[in-house]
Design a protein around this motif. Structure first.
Motif, PDB file in Angstrom:
ATOM      1  N   LYS A 126       1.062  -0.551   0.107  1.00 33.93           N
ATOM      2  CA  LYS A 126       0.486  -0.013  -0.124  1.00 33.93           C
ATOM      3  C   LYS A 126       1.011   1.181  -0.209  1.00 33.93           C
ATOM      4  O   LYS A 126       0.458   2.050  -0.544  1.00 33.93           O
ATOM      5  N   ARG A 147       0.737   4.317  -3.389  1.00 34.08           N
ATOM      6  CA  ARG A 147       0.632   5.732  -2.479  1.00 34.08           C
ATOM      7  C   ARG A 147       1.683   6.775  -3.018  1.00 34.08           C
ATOM      8  O   ARG A 147       1.844   7.594  -3.551  1.00 34.08           O
ATOM      9  N   HIS A 179      -6.723   6.223  -1.373  1.00 34.18           N
ATOM     10  CA  HIS A 179      -5.294   6.998  -1.636  1.00 34.18           C
ATOM     11  C   HIS A 179      -5.462   8.118  -0.707  1.00 34.18           C
ATOM     12  O   HIS A 179      -4.305   9.046   0.228  1.00 34.18           O
TER      13      HIS A 179
END
Length: 203
Positions: free
Chosen positions: A14, A18, A56
């Motif tokens: 993640k 991002r 995000h």
């Protein structure tokens, strides 16, 4: 038996996604300008869907200020997690020297500053973000010093500290600038001695 490393890998993935989105956004914004780049352009550049992008980043402006939450957390940690015997101002000095000076000397700094300054939506977002950081830092300082949450001295100190990155911009030696400002916060203003009065003309 469950794989205990899975959450760690998931979080790293993640974070990587991002960062890829933020890097793609900044590259496009610096090249073409904020208003000429769409969210879809950023998503395509980062090779993600717009749905993933908005998972995000809640807004187009937040793509530019992608470290907002990290900065908030780091400010709080600098005060709360300072070593025994270190004062709040000295803790913030150490944080500024370690975290802010490298940012100020980043070769993209001038372009980034110009991007924000030339884009009204980014200027407004940056000002609101600055106030959120000031509120966070003021609250943490007040907690650490056992003062009321709205203590004026804590609020003033937080705002002075958060002005330091701007004061270092364009300075030949950002590290020396940080040291000078923190010395001022710790020791107060020290004016030079008044010059001697002019002597009468005896010619």
């Amino acid at each position: 038996m469950p794989d205990s490393s899975t959450p760690g890998r998931r979080e790293r993935k993640k974070a990587a996604t991002r960062q890829a989105i933020a890097d793609a956004a900044l590259e496009l914004f610096l090249e073409h300008g904020f208003d000429r780049v769409s969210v879809r352009d950023v998503a395509e550049q980062a090779d993600v869907s717009t749905t993933t992008l908005f998972a995000h980043f809640p807004s187009k402006e937040s793509l530019v200020f992608d470290r907002e939450q990290d900065v908030d957390a780091a400010l709080a940690a600098a005060v709360r997690e300072r070593p025994d015997g270190r004062g709040v101002v000295e803790a913030l000095r150490a944080h500024a020297l370690e975290s802010w000076v490298p940012i100020v000397t980043d070769p993209r700094r001038a372009s980034f500053t110009a991007l924000v300054s030339d884009t009204p939506a980014l200027r407004e977002y940056g000002e609101r973000m600055w106030m959120r950081h000031a509120d966070t830092l003021s609250t943490v300082i007040a907690e650490e010093l056992d003062r009321e949450p709205d203590d004026l001295a804590c609020a003033a100190l937080a705002r002075f500290v958060l002005e330091i990155p701007a004061l270092t911009t364009g300075r030949h030696d950002p590290r020396a600038t940080v040291e000078t400002v923190f010395d001022l916060l710790l020791h107060g203003w020290r004016p030079q001695e008044d010059p001697p009065p002019p002597q009468p003309d005896r010619g």
